[in-house]
Design an enzyme around this catalytic site. Structure first.
Site, PDB file in Angstrom:
ATOM      1  N   CYS A   1     -44.148  13.668  -4.199  1.00 50.74           N
ATOM      2  CA  CYS A   1     -44.145  12.202  -4.134  1.00 50.74           C
ATOM      3  C   CYS A   1     -45.533  11.723  -4.540  1.00 50.74           C
ATOM      4  O   CYS A   1     -46.536  12.360  -4.192  1.00 50.74           O
ATOM      5  CB  CYS A   1     -43.808  11.740  -2.719  1.00 50.74           C
ATOM      6  SG  CYS A   1     -43.969   9.954  -2.479  1.00 50.74           S
ATOM      7  N   HIS A  18     -47.378   9.547  -3.425  1.00 52.72           N
ATOM      8  CA  HIS A  18     -48.290   9.162  -2.342  1.00 52.72           C
ATOM      9  C   HIS A  18     -48.910  10.347  -1.597  1.00 52.72           C
ATOM     10  O   HIS A  18     -49.883  10.190  -0.884  1.00 52.72           O
ATOM     11  CB  HIS A  18     -47.536   8.303  -1.320  1.00 52.72           C
ATOM     12  CG  HIS A  18     -47.186   6.938  -1.822  1.00 52.72           C
ATOM     13  ND1 HIS A  18     -46.420   6.732  -2.946  1.00 52.72           N
ATOM     14  CD2 HIS A  18     -47.493   5.705  -1.342  1.00 52.72           C
ATOM     15  CE1 HIS A  18     -46.267   5.424  -3.134  1.00 52.72           C
ATOM     16  NE2 HIS A  18     -46.906   4.789  -2.181  1.00 52.72           N
TER      17      HIS A  18
HETATM   18  N1  DGL Z   1     -43.160   6.710  -6.327  1.00 48.90           N
HETATM   19  C1  DGL Z   1     -42.223   7.219  -5.353  1.00 48.90           C
HETATM   20  C2  DGL Z   1     -42.075   8.737  -5.551  1.00 48.90           C
HETATM   21  O1  DGL Z   1     -42.969   9.403  -6.044  1.00 48.90           O
HETATM   22  C3  DGL Z   1     -42.633   6.883  -3.930  1.00 48.90           C
HETATM   23  C4  DGL Z   1     -42.521   5.404  -3.592  1.00 48.90           C
HETATM   24  C5  DGL Z   1     -41.104   4.904  -3.650  1.00 48.90           C
HETATM   25  O2  DGL Z   1     -40.272   5.280  -2.800  1.00 48.90           O
HETATM   26  O3  DGL Z   1     -40.814   4.131  -4.564  1.00 48.90           O
HETATM   27  O4  DGL Z   1     -41.052   9.275  -5.221  1.00 48.90           O
END
Ligand code: DGL
Length: 261
Positions: free
Chosen positions: A185, A187
């Site tokens: 992910c 984050h």
């Molecule tokens: N960008 C998303 C991921 O890498 C995390 C944030 C979202 O749930 O949109 O899965």
């Protein structure tokens, strides 16, 4: 001299700045156009159908910016919508799942690999399949960690709340004695110090953002010249944006435009 065409980086919001940061560290002279769908974030709890629709809309917006390639920074989009994007766009599309899986297989010694990500990413089993395609004997264990996205955006990446959430999410991964953990992910790289502390030196952390940046750099080669500032397009500009974005980028975010498509 012909100007190098930019590459587009697509994400559901601000988290993809970890990918932009990793690409920029390797290719500072490459023009980068970032699109964060901040009006519709999070994607990680949405159905694959909805994520695919949002992704294709975002991909078309980037194409209008004359990009030569689209890097899908969002793990959720990479997990469930990469095919849809490849079908919709006439430029190469690179996601984070395959590079992350490749790096995990290179890192593991025991073949016991943990994967953490959003609910939609984990439900897709995309990382597990990509790992098993490379290492059929791998034992993968995947866990959704839905609280980590809001914690990272809040800047709570190394306090008691983050520690309790991670300890809970990692409980059975630790029991299964994984030796590699894929941070599936955008984050999660922000939790690296805490993850390293909780898991100890025997577990290697695989950062999909770094692995993807390496693939992009290998594919494109580094253009020479002065460093260039990226351009940021966002579908919403919440008042906390600058503060949150700076945390992911490691510095101030300039050249920001709000767009509608
Ligand atoms: N960008 C998303 C991921 O890498 C995390 C944030 C979202 O749930 O949109 O899965």
């Amino acid at each position: 001299m012909t100007a190098t065409a930019p590459i587009g980086i697509f994400d559901s919001g601000v988290g993809g700045l970890t990918v932009l940061r990793a690409i920029r560290a390797r290719l500072p002279a490459l023009p980068l156009v970032y699109l964060g769908d901040t009006a519709r974030v999070p994607y990680g709890s949405r159905s694959p159908e909805t994520v695919r629709r949002y992704a294709v809309e975002g991909g078309r917006f980037l194409l209008e910016r004359q990009v030569q390639m689209v890097v899908v920074a969002c793990n959720t989009v990479s997990a469930v919508a990469l095919d849809a994007l490849c079908d919709a766009l006439p430029v190469p599309v690179i996601g984070v799942v395959e590079p992350g899986a490749e790096a995990a297989v290179a890192a593991t010694r025991s073949g016991r690999i943990g994967i953490i990500g959003t609910e939609t990413t984990i439900a897709s089993r995309a990382y597990e399949e990509a790992i098993r395609n490379r290492l059929p004997t791998a034992r993968t264990l995947a866990r959704p960690c839905p609280l980590l996205v809001p914690l990272a955006e809040q800047g709570w990446t190394d306090n008691d709340v983050a520690r309790a959430a991670l300890a809970h999410y990692l409980e059975d991964l630790r029991r299964e004695e994984i030796d590699t953990l894929v941070l599936g992910c955008t984050h999660y790289p922000l939790f690296k110090p805490l993850l390293a502390d909780l898991l100890g030196p025997g577990v290697r952390l695989v950062d999909s953002a770094e692995a993807t940046a390496t693939v992009v750099a290998t594919r494109l080669g580094a253009p020479t010249g002065e460093p260039v500032e990226p351009t940021f397009y966002l579908t919403d500009l919440p008042h906390t944006f600058s503060e949150v974005a700076a945390r992911f980028l490691g510095g101030p975010v300039r050249h920001v435009f709000q767009v509608r498509y």
